[in-house]
Design a protein around this motif. Sequence first.
Motif, PDB file in Angstrom:
ATOM      1  N   LEU A 127       0.806  -1.222   0.000  1.00 55.31           N
ATOM      2  CA  LEU A 127       0.000   0.000   0.000  1.00 55.31           C
ATOM      3  C   LEU A 127       0.841   1.274   0.000  1.00 55.31           C
ATOM      4  O   LEU A 127       0.564   2.186  -0.798  1.00 55.31           O
ATOM      5  CB  LEU A 127      -0.960  -0.007   1.191  1.00 55.31           C
ATOM      6  CG  LEU A 127      -1.894   1.203   1.289  1.00 55.31           C
ATOM      7  CD1 LEU A 127      -2.841   1.269   0.100  1.00 55.31           C
ATOM      8  CD2 LEU A 127      -2.696   1.138   2.603  1.00 55.31           C
ATOM      9  N   PRO A 128       1.876   1.392   0.847  1.00 52.11           N
ATOM     10  CA  PRO A 128       2.663   2.634   0.838  1.00 52.11           C
ATOM     11  C   PRO A 128       3.356   2.919  -0.482  1.00 52.11           C
ATOM     12  O   PRO A 128       3.626   4.081  -0.812  1.00 52.11           O
ATOM     13  CB  PRO A 128       3.703   2.402   1.958  1.00 52.11           C
ATOM     14  CG  PRO A 128       3.152   1.292   2.779  1.00 52.11           C
ATOM     15  CD  PRO A 128       2.359   0.441   1.853  1.00 52.11           C
ATOM     16  N   ASN A 129       3.645   1.866  -1.245  1.00 49.88           N
ATOM     17  CA  ASN A 129       4.329   2.032  -2.521  1.00 49.88           C
ATOM     18  C   ASN A 129       3.374   1.923  -3.712  1.00 49.88           C
ATOM     19  O   ASN A 129       3.820   1.841  -4.858  1.00 49.88           O
ATOM     20  CB  ASN A 129       5.448   0.983  -2.648  1.00 49.88           C
ATOM     21  CG  ASN A 129       6.593   1.251  -1.697  1.00 49.88           C
ATOM     22  OD1 ASN A 129       7.467   2.061  -1.971  1.00 49.88           O
ATOM     23  ND2 ASN A 129       6.590   0.570  -0.556  1.00 49.88           N
TER      24      ASN A 129
ATOM     25  N   THR B   1      -8.613   2.278  -4.795  1.00 49.11           N
ATOM     26  CA  THR B   1      -9.658   3.146  -4.235  1.00 49.11           C
ATOM     27  C   THR B   1      -9.101   4.071  -3.159  1.00 49.11           C
ATOM     28  O   THR B   1      -9.613   5.167  -2.957  1.00 49.11           O
ATOM     29  CB  THR B   1     -10.813   2.313  -3.658  1.00 49.11           C
ATOM     30  OG1 THR B   1     -10.304   1.382  -2.685  1.00 49.11           O
ATOM     31  CG2 THR B   1     -11.528   1.539  -4.760  1.00 49.11           C
ATOM     32  N   LYS B   2      -8.042   3.628  -2.488  1.00 52.15           N
ATOM     33  CA  LYS B   2      -7.389   4.509  -1.511  1.00 52.15           C
ATOM     34  C   LYS B   2      -6.785   5.715  -2.220  1.00 52.15           C
ATOM     35  O   LYS B   2      -6.896   6.864  -1.752  1.00 52.15           O
ATOM     36  CB  LYS B   2      -6.301   3.727  -0.771  1.00 52.15           C
ATOM     37  CG  LYS B   2      -5.410   4.557   0.148  1.00 52.15           C
ATOM     38  CD  LYS B   2      -6.156   5.097   1.346  1.00 52.15           C
ATOM     39  CE  LYS B   2      -5.181   5.798   2.299  1.00 52.15           C
ATOM     40  NZ  LYS B   2      -5.900   6.437   3.440  1.00 52.15           N
ATOM     41  N   ALA B   3      -6.148   5.478  -3.364  1.00 57.34           N
ATOM     42  CA  ALA B   3      -5.523   6.569  -4.119  1.00 57.34           C
ATOM     43  C   ALA B   3      -6.565   7.482  -4.753  1.00 57.34           C
ATOM     44  O   ALA B   3      -6.382   8.707  -4.794  1.00 57.34           O
ATOM     45  CB  ALA B   3      -4.593   5.994  -5.178  1.00 57.34           C
ATOM     46  N   LEU B   4      -7.651   6.918  -5.259  1.00 63.09           N
ATOM     47  CA  LEU B   4      -8.654   7.716  -5.978  1.00 63.09           C
ATOM     48  C   LEU B   4      -9.598   8.465  -5.044  1.00 63.09           C
ATOM     49  O   LEU B   4      -9.910   9.638  -5.267  1.00 63.09           O
ATOM     50  CB  LEU B   4      -9.469   6.798  -6.901  1.00 63.09           C
ATOM     51  CG  LEU B   4      -8.745   6.221  -8.120  1.00 63.09           C
ATOM     52  CD1 LEU B   4      -9.663   5.275  -8.873  1.00 63.09           C
ATOM     53  CD2 LEU B   4      -8.260   7.343  -9.042  1.00 63.09           C
ATOM     54  N   PHE B   5     -10.062   7.776  -3.992  1.00 63.80           N
ATOM     55  CA  PHE B   5     -11.120   8.346  -3.158  1.00 63.80           C
ATOM     56  C   PHE B   5     -10.749   8.455  -1.679  1.00 63.80           C
ATOM     57  O   PHE B   5     -11.558   8.926  -0.878  1.00 63.80           O
ATOM     58  CB  PHE B   5     -12.389   7.485  -3.275  1.00 63.80           C
ATOM     59  CG  PHE B   5     -12.767   7.155  -4.687  1.00 63.80           C
ATOM     60  CD1 PHE B   5     -13.208   8.151  -5.552  1.00 63.80           C
ATOM     61  CD2 PHE B   5     -12.675   5.852  -5.169  1.00 63.80           C
ATOM     62  CE1 PHE B   5     -13.558   7.854  -6.858  1.00 63.80           C
ATOM     63  CE2 PHE B   5     -13.023   5.538  -6.474  1.00 63.80           C
ATOM     64  CZ  PHE B   5     -13.470   6.541  -7.321  1.00 63.80           C
ATOM     65  N   ASP B   6      -9.530   8.012  -1.335  1.00 67.01           N
ATOM     66  CA  ASP B   6      -9.072   7.991   0.055  1.00 67.01           C
ATOM     67  C   ASP B   6      -9.981   7.134   0.937  1.00 67.01           C
ATOM     68  O   ASP B   6     -10.188   7.425   2.102  1.00 67.01           O
ATOM     69  CB  ASP B   6      -8.981   9.419   0.621  1.00 67.01           C
ATOM     70  CG  ASP B   6      -8.103   9.476   1.877  1.00 67.01           C
ATOM     71  OD1 ASP B   6      -7.185   8.659   1.986  1.00 67.01           O
ATOM     72  OD2 ASP B   6      -8.367  10.332   2.748  1.00 67.01           O
TER      73      ASP B   6
ATOM     74  N   ALA C 212      -9.314  -1.318   4.583  1.00 67.57           N
ATOM     75  CA  ALA C 212      -9.966  -2.407   5.328  1.00 67.57           C
ATOM     76  C   ALA C 212     -11.463  -2.426   5.071  1.00 67.57           C
ATOM     77  O   ALA C 212     -12.066  -3.493   4.898  1.00 67.57           O
ATOM     78  CB  ALA C 212      -9.688  -2.252   6.819  1.00 67.57           C
ATOM     79  N   ILE C 213     -12.077  -1.236   5.020  1.00 70.36           N
ATOM     80  CA  ILE C 213     -13.527  -1.154   4.781  1.00 70.36           C
ATOM     81  C   ILE C 213     -13.855  -1.637   3.372  1.00 70.36           C
ATOM     82  O   ILE C 213     -14.835  -2.369   3.152  1.00 70.36           O
ATOM     83  CB  ILE C 213     -14.031   0.286   4.979  1.00 70.36           C
ATOM     84  CG1 ILE C 213     -13.692   0.787   6.399  1.00 70.36           C
ATOM     85  CG2 ILE C 213     -15.525   0.377   4.718  1.00 70.36           C
ATOM     86  CD1 ILE C 213     -14.308  -0.045   7.500  1.00 70.36           C
TER      87      ILE C 213
END
Length: 288
Positions: free
Chosen positions: A39-41, A55-60, A64-65
């Motif tokens: 994830l960090p990379n 989705t973390k990069a696009l929508f933060d 886990a959710i």
Amino acid sequence: MIAKYRRKQMPNMLRQTLDYTYVLIGAFFVALAFNVFLLPNEIASGGVAGVSTITKALFDWEPAIVQWALNVPLFIAGVVILGKNFGAKSLVGTIILPFYVFLTKDVQPATEEPLLAAIFGGMIVGIGIGIVFRGKASTGGIDLAAQILHKYTALPLGICLAMFDGLIVVTASFVFSLEQGLYAIIALFVTSRTIDFVQVGLNTSKNIMVITNQPEQVRRILLNDIDRGVTIFNGSGGYTDEDRKVLMCVVHQNEFSKTTRAIKLIDPDAFVVAMNATEVLGEGFKRS
């Protein structure tokens, strides 16, 4: 009578406990590798974890959710559509993995070098998944989606899984960069190789097939000198149409040279074929 029944049940109870322990430990390794390396990379190496990275990069969105939101419905769909009993252990793996991801989300990244992250992240994910597989379970996710697609199409299961993982990697290449997509492919490859290693280990054996004019002498050597079992098949020469005996024997890697030398001493013209045997169960080998 009750005590006798409990004694009979104890081995199975211990086996079940060990299987659940494998699932819990394996899922933790996968989650830790995800938060410390992948994830960090921004390495989206397939699966639900790869989707949550995107989705973390696009929508933060919290990874886990996202993993819970995908894993649980996919598990339910697998049970309903495929009509299989995936078992409580797989359900535990499906639920506990996102929980571990949430639990370890604040752990500091191990490296900021994407290549190192792809290699070691893929390796630790492979170790974790291999341990879960040893517990006769899975962590659900894209594997179930691939099985559903396989059910309704003529595509092989491996192709279905590759399609989903490939789509995730291609998406990551657009969201992040082509270079990040290539790192994701490296991570996927390392993961698959590591899973194989965890499953079969270094104890690769050799399956030897022998066609010889001295089948009885070779059989005695394999049984008595090499101390391995022998299976004999009736064969027929494709060119000569002569009846032949074909001997099959499985030996450990370190016994291979000794075995072939012994066969050649008896019959220098013997035709010997050796194949890797990575999962051997039975007398003299690993027990199931």
